[in-house]
Design a protein around this motif. Structure first.
Motif, PDB file in Angstrom:
ATOM      1  N   ALA A 270      23.578  40.350  62.740  1.00 32.42           N
ATOM      2  CA  ALA A 270      24.341  40.580  61.838  1.00 32.42           C
ATOM      3  C   ALA A 270      24.402  39.567  60.501  1.00 32.42           C
ATOM      4  CB  ALA A 270      25.917  40.482  62.083  1.00 32.42           C
ATOM      5  N   GLY A 271      24.233  40.278  59.229  1.00 27.52           N
ATOM      6  CA  GLY A 271      24.090  39.212  58.082  1.00 27.52           C
ATOM      7  C   GLY A 271      25.593  38.556  57.891  1.00 27.52           C
ATOM      8  N   THR A 272      25.403  37.780  56.859  1.00 26.83           N
ATOM      9  CA  THR A 272      26.829  37.106  56.355  1.00 26.83           C
ATOM     10  C   THR A 272      27.653  38.269  55.651  1.00 26.83           C
ATOM     11  OG1 THR A 272      25.301  35.260  55.843  1.00 26.83           O
ATOM     12  CG2 THR A 272      27.572  35.197  54.937  1.00 26.83           C
ATOM     13  N   ALA A 273      29.210  38.176  55.905  1.00 27.62           N
ATOM     14  CA  ALA A 273      30.213  38.828  55.510  1.00 27.62           C
ATOM     15  C   ALA A 273      30.242  38.540  54.090  1.00 27.62           C
ATOM     16  CB  ALA A 273      31.415  38.846  56.361  1.00 27.62           C
ATOM     17  N   LYS A 274      30.281  39.786  53.313  1.00 27.87           N
ATOM     18  CA  LYS A 274      30.492  39.325  51.777  1.00 27.87           C
ATOM     19  C   LYS A 274      32.077  39.494  51.575  1.00 27.87           C
ATOM     20  CE  LYS A 274      26.452  42.092  50.381  1.00 27.87           C
ATOM     21  NZ  LYS A 274      25.889  43.171  49.808  1.00 27.87           N
ATOM     22  N   PRO A 275      32.474  38.488  50.777  1.00 32.90           N
ATOM     23  CA  PRO A 275      33.911  38.477  50.477  1.00 32.90           C
ATOM     24  C   PRO A 275      34.294  39.750  49.724  1.00 32.90           C
ATOM     25  CG  PRO A 275      32.731  37.229  48.725  1.00 32.90           C
ATOM     26  CD  PRO A 275      31.918  37.672  49.971  1.00 32.90           C
ATOM     27  N   TRP A 276      35.524  40.238  50.065  1.00 27.05           N
ATOM     28  CA  TRP A 276      36.235  41.313  49.416  1.00 27.05           C
ATOM     29  C   TRP A 276      37.624  41.079  49.113  1.00 27.05           C
ATOM     30  CZ3 TRP A 276      40.568  44.480  49.962  1.00 27.05           C
ATOM     31  CH2 TRP A 276      40.344  45.883  49.346  1.00 27.05           C
ATOM     32  N   ALA A 277      37.788  41.815  47.726  1.00 25.19           N
ATOM     33  CA  ALA A 277      39.176  41.780  47.314  1.00 25.19           C
ATOM     34  C   ALA A 277      39.390  42.990  46.635  1.00 25.19           C
ATOM     35  CB  ALA A 277      39.258  40.590  46.124  1.00 25.19           C
ATOM     36  N   PHE A 278      40.841  43.453  46.739  1.00 27.34           N
ATOM     37  CA  PHE A 278      40.931  44.869  45.948  1.00 27.34           C
ATOM     38  C   PHE A 278      40.600  44.854  44.383  1.00 27.34           C
ATOM     39  CE2 PHE A 278      43.747  47.701  43.411  1.00 27.34           C
ATOM     40  CZ  PHE A 278      43.431  48.971  44.533  1.00 27.34           C
ATOM     41  N   PRO A 279      39.928  45.618  43.911  1.00 23.97           N
ATOM     42  CA  PRO A 279      39.234  45.914  42.449  1.00 23.97           C
ATOM     43  C   PRO A 279      40.482  45.378  41.580  1.00 23.97           C
ATOM     44  CG  PRO A 279      38.549  47.818  43.711  1.00 23.97           C
ATOM     45  CD  PRO A 279      39.419  46.885  44.476  1.00 23.97           C
ATOM     46  N   ALA A 280      40.143  44.579  40.717  1.00 27.32           N
ATOM     47  CA  ALA A 280      41.180  44.133  39.470  1.00 27.32           C
ATOM     48  C   ALA A 280      40.829  45.055  38.384  1.00 27.32           C
ATOM     49  CB  ALA A 280      40.936  42.559  38.996  1.00 27.32           C
ATOM     50  N   PRO A 281      41.672  45.732  37.767  1.00 26.60           N
ATOM     51  CA  PRO A 281      41.599  46.769  36.685  1.00 26.60           C
ATOM     52  C   PRO A 281      41.577  46.150  35.205  1.00 26.60           C
ATOM     53  CG  PRO A 281      44.005  46.995  37.429  1.00 26.60           C
ATOM     54  CD  PRO A 281      43.324  45.883  38.289  1.00 26.60           C
ATOM     55  N   GLU A 282      40.960  46.511  34.156  1.00 29.29           N
ATOM     56  CA  GLU A 282      41.345  46.122  32.737  1.00 29.29           C
ATOM     57  C   GLU A 282      42.193  47.024  32.042  1.00 29.29           C
ATOM     58  OE1 GLU A 282      38.489  46.106  28.926  1.00 29.29           O
ATOM     59  OE2 GLU A 282      37.604  46.288  30.789  1.00 29.29           O
ATOM     60  N   ARG A 283      43.262  46.410  31.637  1.00 29.01           N
ATOM     61  CA  ARG A 283      44.291  47.145  31.112  1.00 29.01           C
ATOM     62  C   ARG A 283      44.199  47.082  29.479  1.00 29.01           C
ATOM     63  NH1 ARG A 283      49.930  48.214  32.089  1.00 29.01           N
ATOM     64  NH2 ARG A 283      49.680  47.872  34.406  1.00 29.01           N
ATOM     65  N   GLY A 284      44.618  48.261  28.729  1.00 27.82           N
ATOM     66  CA  GLY A 284      44.434  48.526  27.513  1.00 27.82           C
ATOM     67  C   GLY A 284      45.292  49.540  27.056  1.00 27.82           C
ATOM     68  N   THR A 285      45.388  49.807  25.877  1.00 28.70           N
ATOM     69  CA  THR A 285      46.419  50.909  25.115  1.00 28.70           C
ATOM     70  C   THR A 285      45.611  51.635  24.053  1.00 28.70           C
ATOM     71  OG1 THR A 285      48.425  49.598  25.634  1.00 28.70           O
ATOM     72  CG2 THR A 285      48.538  51.338  24.132  1.00 28.70           C
ATOM     73  N   LEU A 286      45.804  52.861  24.135  1.00 29.90           N
ATOM     74  CA  LEU A 286      45.054  53.663  23.119  1.00 29.90           C
ATOM     75  C   LEU A 286      45.801  53.609  21.990  1.00 29.90           C
ATOM     76  CD1 LEU A 286      43.712  56.683  25.001  1.00 29.90           C
ATOM     77  CD2 LEU A 286      42.517  54.698  24.508  1.00 29.90           C
ATOM     78  N   SER A 287      45.645  54.273  20.728  1.00 27.75           N
ATOM     79  CA  SER A 287      46.270  54.226  19.463  1.00 27.75           C
ATOM     80  C   SER A 287      47.518  55.333  19.615  1.00 27.75           C
ATOM     81  CB  SER A 287      45.375  54.767  18.269  1.00 27.75           C
ATOM     82  OG  SER A 287      44.967  56.175  18.546  1.00 27.75           O
ATOM     83  N   ASN A 288      47.429  56.032  20.512  1.00 29.72           N
ATOM     84  CA  ASN A 288      48.544  56.810  20.581  1.00 29.72           C
ATOM     85  C   ASN A 288      49.924  56.323  21.576  1.00 29.72           C
ATOM     86  OD1 ASN A 288      47.273  57.254  22.943  1.00 29.72           O
ATOM     87  ND2 ASN A 288      47.172  59.492  23.057  1.00 29.72           N
ATOM     88  N   GLY A 289      49.469  55.162  21.920  1.00 33.72           N
ATOM     89  CA  GLY A 289      50.464  54.633  23.047  1.00 33.72           C
ATOM     90  C   GLY A 289      50.104  54.688  24.353  1.00 33.72           C
ATOM     91  N   LEU A 290      49.357  55.505  24.909  1.00 34.27           N
ATOM     92  CA  LEU A 290      48.822  55.795  26.024  1.00 34.27           C
ATOM     93  C   LEU A 290      48.116  54.201  26.820  1.00 34.27           C
ATOM     94  CD1 LEU A 290      48.358  57.810  28.755  1.00 34.27           C
ATOM     95  CD2 LEU A 290      45.936  58.296  27.756  1.00 34.27           C
ATOM     96  N   THR A 291      48.819  54.029  27.834  1.00 34.58           N
ATOM     97  CA  THR A 291      48.317  52.694  28.467  1.00 34.58           C
ATOM     98  C   THR A 291      46.970  53.259  29.356  1.00 34.58           C
ATOM     99  OG1 THR A 291      50.426  51.655  28.493  1.00 34.58           O
ATOM    100  CG2 THR A 291      48.671  51.045  30.119  1.00 34.58           C
TER     101      THR A 291
END
Length: 455
Positions: free
Chosen positions: A9-30
């Motif tokens: 077996a290989g070395t287990a890779k660390p895992w974490a729930f993906p972190a999103p990048e947050r932003g807002t469009l010019s019309n206010g949509l997040t």
């Protein structure tokens, strides 16, 4: 003969729930974006702050009809043309309404993302809501209701909501409306609901997939960025009140060979600090085949194919004022309804008296935390969880922190949480079955006043 060396077996890779990048469009949509290398099918979730509580009086189900109409056609494309355009993109589009609001879900190969997002934007910018289409959707919904009523598990859920919540609360009534309220819905009502509650300033788009060669800013600006609407604050949520006085309601189904069980009450939502311990303890009680309920009712007694305990968030607001449904669900053969309930209550009482074991806690942690890397293999699963966090007003790193807290939660803490979640004297029990056979044995258990209603 020479053998190849045995692989290790290989070395287990660390895992974490993906972190999103947050932003807002010019019309206010997040916008929440999450780059997932290798995931060539992109998932998009749009959360629209159009909660069921906002439905006009007498029009329960209008949010559902609106959601279905959004996914079926626009002012520029008929339903058939819209479906054909989606098919040419290799895309799927779906929408549904729930207590927090409406969710629109899109999956599409990354190479067709721009086209598919254009179609989704078209649905939000220029929905058709033709009278003939709304009439068809209303007829379809009316056809579904008798089938849902005939389904014991759906009937039990409907009755439990009616029992727990006051009649004037939207959360006490079926999410998709009743025959009476759905029949009253027309195109004008759907359009009015859309115009009153659907706008980019209160909506959020989640985009997950391999975005290596995608200029997502440009794609979003050309598609969802063209959606306009008045600025508005999200609708405040009314408080949730519930009556979990211990009692039993039998929904009479003469001749039924099985009894559907649904035992529940209202508990805290994910904002509460007890949630991780409650998740862990509930999993030990009834989250898998090796849980206590299954071990007794299925393996030892043979009453059932399986019983599950779970917590389902109903609604949350930005202030952390929300609630979840804490429930135990399953079905048993009719003659053993009384004995099965008696043994179920014994499991709960034993749990309160003796607590969970360290081995149970360890198995639950391994199953809940260890399966996460597989659970979130697809972009759709990540997008769905991020959208859940949005509609429940949770921070973007909530899921990642939850797994860390589950791993840190001890046996004593998990025991206290699950015992408080399922107190034996504060549970509302709904039984869908043959009252003539099960009423007296259930009364004899003394787990609450017994009432029989028509099935």
């Amino acid at each position: 003969m020479e053998f190849h060396p045995r692989p290790t077996a290989g070395t287990a890779k660390p895992w974490a729930f993906p972190a999103p990048e947050r932003g807002t469009l010019s019309n206010g949509l997040t916008v929440l974006r999450c780059h997932r290398p290798g995931q060539q099918v992109v998932a998009v979730e749009i959360f629209l702050a159009a909660p069921l509580d906002a439905e006009p009086a007498g029009l329960d189900g209008v949010a559902t009809i609106m959601a279905r109409a959004l996914s079926e056609g626009t002012a520029e494309h008929t339903a058939e043309e819209f479906a054909a355009e989606l098919e040419r993109c290799g895309a799927t589009l779906d929408a549904h309404a729930d207590h927090p609001g409406v969710r629109v879900s899109l999956e599409v190969p990354v190479s067709r993302l721009t086209k598919a997002l254009g179609l989704l934007a078209e649905a939000l910018i220029a929905p058709a809501f033709l009278e003939s289409e709304i009439e068809r959707l209303v007829r379809n919904r009316l056809d579904e209701i008798p089938h849902e009523t005939a389904n014991p598990s759906r009937r039990a859920a409907k009755q439990l909501s009616r029992e727990l919540f006051p009649a004037d609360s939207r959360i006490s009534r079926p999410r998709q409306g009743t025959e009476e309220t759905v029949a009253a819905i027309d195109a004008a009502a759907v359009r009015a609901f859309f115009e009153a509650h659907v706008r980019p300033s209160t909506a959020t788009a989640v985009v997950v997939g391999d975005l290596t060669d995608v200029d997502l800013d440009k794609v979003l600006a050309e598609t969802l960025g063209a959606w306009t609407g008045e600025q508005a604050e999200p609708r405040p949520m009314p408080p949730i009140t519930a009556d979990d006085t211990g009692r039993v309601v039998i929904v009479n189904r003469p001749g039924a060979v099985q009894t559907q069980l649904l035992i529940g009450r209202v508990g805290p939502d994910r904002h509460d600090s007890v949630w991780p311990a409650q998740v862990l303890g509930t999993y030990c009680l009834g989250g898998t085949l090796t849980s206590r309920l299954d071990r007794v009712l299925r393996e030892e007694k043979g009453y059932t194919y399986g019983v599950r305990a779970f917590a389902q968030v109903l609604r949350s607001d930005a202030g952390g004022n929300g609630a979840s449904m804490l429930a135990i669900s399953g079905s048993v053969d009719t003659p053993n309804t009384g004995p099965a309930l008696e043994d179920l209550w014994k499991v709960l009482r034993t749990l309160a008296a003796e607590g969970l074991t360290d081995a149970e806690r360890e198995t639950a942690v391994q199953n809940l935390v260890g399966v996460a890397p597989l659970k979130y293999e697809t972009a759709a699963s990540v997008a769905g969880t991020l959208a859940d966090q949005v509609e429940q007003h949770l921070p973007d790193d909530y899921q990642a922190q939850l797994y860390a807290r589950l791993a840190e939660t001890g046996t004593v803490e998990a025991t206290a949480a699950v015992v408080n979640a399922f107190p034996v004297d504060r549970l509302v029990t709904v039984l869908v079955g043959d009252a003539a056979q099960i009423e007296e044995p259930v009364r004899a258990l003394g787990i609450g006043e017994v009432t029989v209603v028509t099935g």
